[in-house]
Each structure stands twice: as C-alpha cells, then as structure tokens.
Design an enzyme around this catalytic site. Structure first.
Site, PDB file in Angstrom:
ATOM      1  CG  HIS A  56      -0.420   0.058   2.538  1.00 18.99           C
ATOM      2  ND1 HIS A  56       0.382  -0.924   3.064  1.00 18.99           N
ATOM      3  CD2 HIS A  56      -0.515   1.014   3.508  1.00 18.99           C
ATOM      4  CE1 HIS A  56       0.731  -0.595   4.300  1.00 18.99           C
ATOM      5  NE2 HIS A  56       0.208   0.588   4.600  1.00 18.99           N
ATOM      6  CG  HIS A  58      -0.066   4.247   4.761  1.00 20.29           C
ATOM      7  ND1 HIS A  58      -0.739   3.458   5.668  1.00 20.29           N
ATOM      8  CD2 HIS A  58      -0.944   5.186   4.343  1.00 20.29           C
ATOM      9  CE1 HIS A  58      -1.988   3.889   5.787  1.00 20.29           C
ATOM     10  NE2 HIS A  58      -2.144   4.939   4.994  1.00 20.29           N
ATOM     11  CG  ASP A  60       4.663   3.155   7.494  1.00 25.34           C
ATOM     12  OD1 ASP A  60       3.731   3.612   6.808  1.00 25.34           O
ATOM     13  OD2 ASP A  60       4.507   2.218   8.308  1.00 25.34           O
TER      14      ASP A  60
HETATM   15 FE    FE Z   1       2.677   0.793   8.165  1.00 20.86          FE
HETATM   16 ZN    ZN Z   2       0.028   1.540   6.595  1.00 19.85          ZN
END
Ligand code: FE
Ligand code: ZN
Length: 243
Positions: A56, A58, A60
């Site tokens: 995904h 994000h 991080d």
């Molecule tokens: Fe994460």
């Molecule tokens: Zn995440």
C-alpha cells in the site's frame, strides 16, 4: 530451492522483508520504508535487488522506493488501486494476478480497509504471505480508508490460507496488540500463553514476526471476530485502548 527471507527493522517499528530466490538470483523487497538499510543488507549478502513489491501507499511502506530504484534499477510493483499515490510504480497489480520471483509465484489478494487499494502477496507453494498492514500478530490494521465489513472479509479470507502459512507483517506491534487481545478475550488460554512468550522475546530484544495463520486463528481477536459488527467494536476498542 526455498526462498530466503530476511527481516530488516526500520523506523521505529517497521519490518522490511528482503526475499531472495537462490535459483534465479532474483531479490525483491517488500514495503521498503527506507532505502539505506535495504541496500546495505543486500550488499552484505551479495544480492542484487531486482524488484520492489508494495502492499500500500503509506510512506512507511514506500519511502525507500525511489532510492532503491535509483541505486539498483529495481522494478516497482504496486497495487493498481493506489497508482496515483505510488508515482514510482512500474507495474500495477490487482486481485488474482500472479507476480513472479524467479519461478516462485505469488498471487495478489486485494485486501482493502487499511487503505483503499491495499494488497497482500501470497506464495502458496512457499507457504508465505506478505500482508503489509492488514493482518498483524494478534491484531489488524487500522481502518483508514475502508470499513469494518471489508476488514472482516479480509480476515475471513486470510483465515482460509493453510494454517502453517507464515505471515510476514510490516510492524512489530505484537506486544500492544496482545495486551488488547487479553482484554478482548480474557479467558483465551492461547493468548495468555502467547503473551508470556512475546513478553519474554521482547525483553530479549527479539522480533515476534513472522507469525502463522494457525497462531492467529488461536489468538487474534480480529481474525476470531464472528461478525463485521464484532470486528467493528473490537477495532474501535483497540483504537481507544490504553493497556
Ligand atoms: Fe505501516
Ligand atoms: Zn500503513
């Protein structure tokens, strides 16, 4: 030969997974939060990174994409539903697609809820699943872009993978998840036992993932939720939990 899977800790509690196929000499990295520790680990092992697989968008999970791509020319494979948010993507994948590492095939599972286009990568023959922020040891991802009903469906799907499947989560959240799991299911002896092991491992500074589907079936209050309503209640309670 079997895949070699290496855990690289990054940021405060992320795990980046470096996956090497000795037969083809291909190496991919799942969800690189950062480039430097991944490049250093691959270098140390003499592995050339050929691909990045994102679960995904994000930061991080994708923050290392550009740096690794620049250093290695790796191809970035990303969920089709998150194309605009992963500008480094070279190839977009969705439900049912096969992604290869050498001759090892992973099947893409769309598991929206934490983010709208979140995917997991399941290597059926290798008994390994890379689940990003969807399933954690004794926990599940927060519902940032989806619903409890979607997360319930995800948990039900993942629960049907073979029990011995190793589950590679993207964070070390086990201890805090376990504290909530004990509160949610105080009479579950498997959670009590697991938490004793987790507390001991963390006291020694050890990681507690990968986990397995079998361990989650026994101890994960989100995978064990019997309806979307129960999962919704538990997710809200965990969000507010200060254990
Ligand atoms: Fe994460
Ligand atoms: Zn995440």
């Amino acid at each position: 030969m079997a895949l070699e899977i290496v855990r690289i800790p990054a940021l405060s509690d992320n795990y980046i997974w470096l996956v090497h196929d000795p037969d083809s000499a291909e190496t991919m990295v799942v969800d690189p939060a950062q480039a430097e520790p991944v490049l250093a680990e691959a270098d140390k092992r003499g592995w050339a990174i050929t691909a990045i697989w994102n679960t995904h968008w994000h930061p991080d999970h994708t923050g290392g994409n550009a740096g690794i791509k620049a250093a290695t020319g790796a191809e970035v494979i990303a969920p089709a539903g998150e194309a605009e948010r992963i500008p480094t993507a070279d190839k977009l994948v969705g439900e049912g697609d096969a992604v290869m590492l050498g001759h090892h095939a992973a099947r893409v599972m769309e598991v929206p809820a934490h983010t709208a286009g979140h995917v997991a990568y399941h290597f059926a023959e290798d008994g390994a699943a890379f689940v990003g922020d969807t399933l954690f040891a004794m926990g599940c991802g927060r519902l940032f872009e989806g619903t409890a009903a979607q997360m319930f469906a995800n948990m039900q799907r993942l629960a049907k993978l073979p029990p011995e499947t190793r589950v590679y989560c993207a964070h070390e959240y086990t201890q805090s998840n376990g504290r909530y799991a004990l509160a949610a299911e105080p009479d579950n002896a498997a959670i009590v036992r697991r938490m004793a092991e987790v507390d001991a491992a963390r006291a020694r500074g050890e990681a507690t993932v990968p986990t397995t589907i079998a361990a989650e079936l026994a101890t994960n209050p989100f995978m064990r939720a019997q309806s979307a309503e129960i999962l919704a209640e538990r997710r809200a309670a965990k969000d507010a939990f200060r254990g």
